[in-house]
Scaffold this motif. Structure first.
Motif, PDB file in Angstrom:
ATOM      1  N   THR A 104      16.283  37.393  93.955  1.00  0.00           N
ATOM      2  CA  THR A 104      16.444  37.580  92.644  1.00  0.00           C
ATOM      3  C   THR A 104      15.927  36.644  91.550  1.00  0.00           C
ATOM      4  N   GLU A 105      15.580  37.154  90.565  1.00  0.00           N
ATOM      5  CA  GLU A 105      15.181  36.208  89.455  1.00  0.00           C
ATOM      6  C   GLU A 105      16.402  36.297  88.272  1.00  0.00           C
ATOM      7  N   SER A 106      17.037  35.167  88.142  1.00  0.00           N
ATOM      8  CA  SER A 106      18.250  35.320  87.087  1.00  0.00           C
ATOM      9  C   SER A 106      18.028  34.062  86.337  1.00  0.00           C
ATOM     10  N   GLU A 107      18.822  34.138  85.174  1.00  0.00           N
ATOM     11  CA  GLU A 107      18.876  33.067  84.239  1.00  0.00           C
ATOM     12  C   GLU A 107      19.867  32.234  84.587  1.00  0.00           C
ATOM     13  N   LEU A 108      19.651  30.990  84.498  1.00  0.00           N
ATOM     14  CA  LEU A 108      20.540  29.798  84.938  1.00  0.00           C
ATOM     15  C   LEU A 108      21.470  29.663  83.540  1.00  0.00           C
ATOM     16  N   ARG A 109      22.678  29.601  83.725  1.00  0.00           N
ATOM     17  CA  ARG A 109      23.509  29.574  82.482  1.00  0.00           C
ATOM     18  C   ARG A 109      24.714  28.291  82.903  1.00  0.00           C
ATOM     19  N   VAL A 110      25.334  27.664  81.731  1.00  0.00           N
ATOM     20  CA  VAL A 110      26.376  26.439  81.933  1.00  0.00           C
ATOM     21  C   VAL A 110      27.526  27.260  81.248  1.00  0.00           C
ATOM     22  N   ASN A 111      28.421  27.276  81.965  1.00  0.00           N
ATOM     23  CA  ASN A 111      29.657  27.817  80.932  1.00  0.00           C
ATOM     24  C   ASN A 111      30.260  26.800  80.224  1.00  0.00           C
TER      25      ASN A 111
ATOM     26  N   ALA B 283      23.978  35.389  87.718  1.00  0.00           N
ATOM     27  CA  ALA B 283      24.580  36.501  88.031  1.00  0.00           C
ATOM     28  C   ALA B 283      23.317  37.033  89.010  1.00  0.00           C
ATOM     29  N   CYS B 284      23.570  37.676  90.111  1.00  0.00           N
ATOM     30  CA  CYS B 284      22.664  38.415  90.989  1.00  0.00           C
ATOM     31  C   CYS B 284      22.142  39.732  90.283  1.00  0.00           C
ATOM     32  N   ASN B 285      20.742  39.944  90.096  1.00  0.00           N
ATOM     33  CA  ASN B 285      20.428  41.249  89.478  1.00  0.00           C
ATOM     34  C   ASN B 285      20.567  42.353  90.427  1.00  0.00           C
ATOM     35  N   GLU B 286      20.828  42.102  91.729  1.00  0.00           N
ATOM     36  CA  GLU B 286      20.885  43.238  92.553  1.00  0.00           C
ATOM     37  C   GLU B 286      22.425  43.579  92.786  1.00  0.00           C
ATOM     38  N   CYS B 287      23.250  42.621  93.001  1.00  0.00           N
ATOM     39  CA  CYS B 287      24.679  42.958  93.335  1.00  0.00           C
ATOM     40  C   CYS B 287      25.735  42.640  92.253  1.00  0.00           C
ATOM     41  N   GLY B 288      25.081  41.711  91.176  1.00  0.00           N
ATOM     42  CA  GLY B 288      25.940  41.318  90.214  1.00  0.00           C
ATOM     43  C   GLY B 288      27.031  40.360  90.427  1.00  0.00           C
ATOM     44  N   VAL B 289      26.927  39.746  91.643  1.00  0.00           N
ATOM     45  CA  VAL B 289      28.197  38.731  92.055  1.00  0.00           C
ATOM     46  C   VAL B 289      27.577  37.406  91.298  1.00  0.00           C
ATOM     47  N   ILE B 290      28.553  36.863  90.564  1.00  0.00           N
ATOM     48  CA  ILE B 290      28.150  35.498  89.837  1.00  0.00           C
ATOM     49  C   ILE B 290      28.472  34.274  90.948  1.00  0.00           C
TER      50      ILE B 290
ATOM     51  N   MET C  64      16.958  28.784  81.654  1.00  0.00           N
ATOM     52  CA  MET C  64      15.874  28.626  82.888  1.00  0.00           C
ATOM     53  C   MET C  64      16.121  29.773  83.724  1.00  0.00           C
ATOM     54  N   ILE C  65      14.784  30.403  84.156  1.00  0.00           N
ATOM     55  CA  ILE C  65      14.860  31.298  85.039  1.00  0.00           C
ATOM     56  C   ILE C  65      14.660  31.005  86.419  1.00  0.00           C
ATOM     57  N   LEU C  66      15.403  31.125  87.500  1.00  0.00           N
ATOM     58  CA  LEU C  66      15.166  30.607  88.896  1.00  0.00           C
ATOM     59  C   LEU C  66      14.910  31.853  89.702  1.00  0.00           C
ATOM     60  N   LYS C  67      14.255  31.616  90.545  1.00  0.00           N
ATOM     61  CA  LYS C  67      13.900  32.648  91.780  1.00  0.00           C
ATOM     62  C   LYS C  67      14.854  32.190  92.763  1.00  0.00           C
ATOM     63  N   ARG C  68      15.771  33.002  93.725  1.00  0.00           N
ATOM     64  CA  ARG C  68      16.515  32.645  94.685  1.00  0.00           C
ATOM     65  C   ARG C  68      16.830  33.733  95.376  1.00  0.00           C
ATOM     66  N   THR C  69      17.200  33.642  96.757  1.00  0.00           N
ATOM     67  CA  THR C  69      17.836  34.684  97.586  1.00  0.00           C
ATOM     68  C   THR C  69      19.542  34.494  97.229  1.00  0.00           C
ATOM     69  N   CYS C  70      19.965  35.853  96.958  1.00  0.00           N
ATOM     70  CA  CYS C  70      21.446  35.813  96.621  1.00  0.00           C
ATOM     71  C   CYS C  70      22.118  35.448  98.084  1.00  0.00           C
ATOM     72  N   PRO C  71      23.173  34.517  98.102  1.00  0.00           N
ATOM     73  CA  PRO C  71      23.975  34.364  99.237  1.00  0.00           C
ATOM     74  C   PRO C  71      25.159  35.466  99.546  1.00  0.00           C
ATOM     75  N   HIS C  72      25.164  36.515  98.546  1.00  0.00           N
ATOM     76  CA  HIS C  72      26.009  37.390  98.877  1.00  0.00           C
ATOM     77  C   HIS C  72      25.501  38.856  99.424  1.00  0.00           C
ATOM     78  N   CYS C  73      24.240  39.297  98.887  1.00  0.00           N
ATOM     79  CA  CYS C  73      23.595  40.560  99.337  1.00  0.00           C
ATOM     80  C   CYS C  73      22.386  40.130 100.102  1.00  0.00           C
ATOM     81  N   GLY C  74      21.932  39.019 100.004  1.00  0.00           N
ATOM     82  CA  GLY C  74      20.346  38.639 100.491  1.00  0.00           C
ATOM     83  C   GLY C  74      19.414  39.043 100.214  1.00  0.00           C
ATOM     84  N   GLU C  75      19.329  39.671  98.745  1.00  0.00           N
ATOM     85  CA  GLU C  75      18.186  40.028  98.226  1.00  0.00           C
ATOM     86  C   GLU C  75      17.582  38.747  97.372  1.00  0.00           C
TER      87      GLU C  75
END
Length: 104
Positions: free
Chosen positions: A14-21, A29-36, A1-12
Motif C-alpha cells: 500500500t501507498e499511504s500518507e504518513l501522519r503524526v497525531n 492507514a492501510c489503503n486495502e484493509c483500513g487498519v491504522i 510524506m507518502i510511503l510505500k510499504r506492506t501492511c502487517p495486517h493484510c499483507g497487501e
C-alpha cells in the motif's frame, strides 16, 4: 510524506500518507484493509554527540531525530543536501520531518 510499504495486517502493498497525531505518534492507514498502524521505522535517532557529528560530516540519506537536552533537532538529508531545525518537543519535530517537499 507518502510511503510505500506492506501492511502487517493484510499483507497487501500500500501507498499511504504518513501522519503524526497530537501525541507525536507517527501512523498510517492501510489503503486495502483500513487498519491504522504506528510507524517509527522511517527515521533514526543518533544517541550521542559523536553520532550527530558523523551525520553532519557523512550526510547519509535519511531523516533523523536528536534530543539535544534543550530541545529536539530534526535532520533531513537527501541528494547531498542537509536541512535541520530545532523544536521544543518531539511531536512538532516529527511533523516537520514527515512533510513532503524538503531535502529527502
Amino acid at each position: 510524506m507518502i510511503l510505500k510499504r506492506t501492511c502487517p495486517h493484510c499483507g497487501e502493498e500500500t501507498e499511504s500518507e504518513l501522519r503524526v497525531n497530537r501525541f507525536g505518534v507517527p501512523f498510517y492507514a492501510c489503503n486495502e484493509c483500513g487498519v491504522i498502524t504506528e510507524d517509527r521505522q522511517w527515521y533514526r535517532c543518533p544517541v550521542n554527540e559523536a553520532q550527530l557529528q558523523w551525520l553532519m560530516q557523512k550526510k547519509p540519506e535519511g531523516r533523523f531525530v536528536y534530543d539535544s537536552g534543550s530541545g529536539v533537532v530534526g535532520i533531513k538529508i537527501g541528494g547531498g543536501e542537509l536541512q535541520y531545525e530545532e523544536f521544543p518537543d518531539g511531536p512538532e519535530c516529527l511533523k516537520w520531518l514527515a512533510r513532503e517537499g524538503d531535502a529527502v
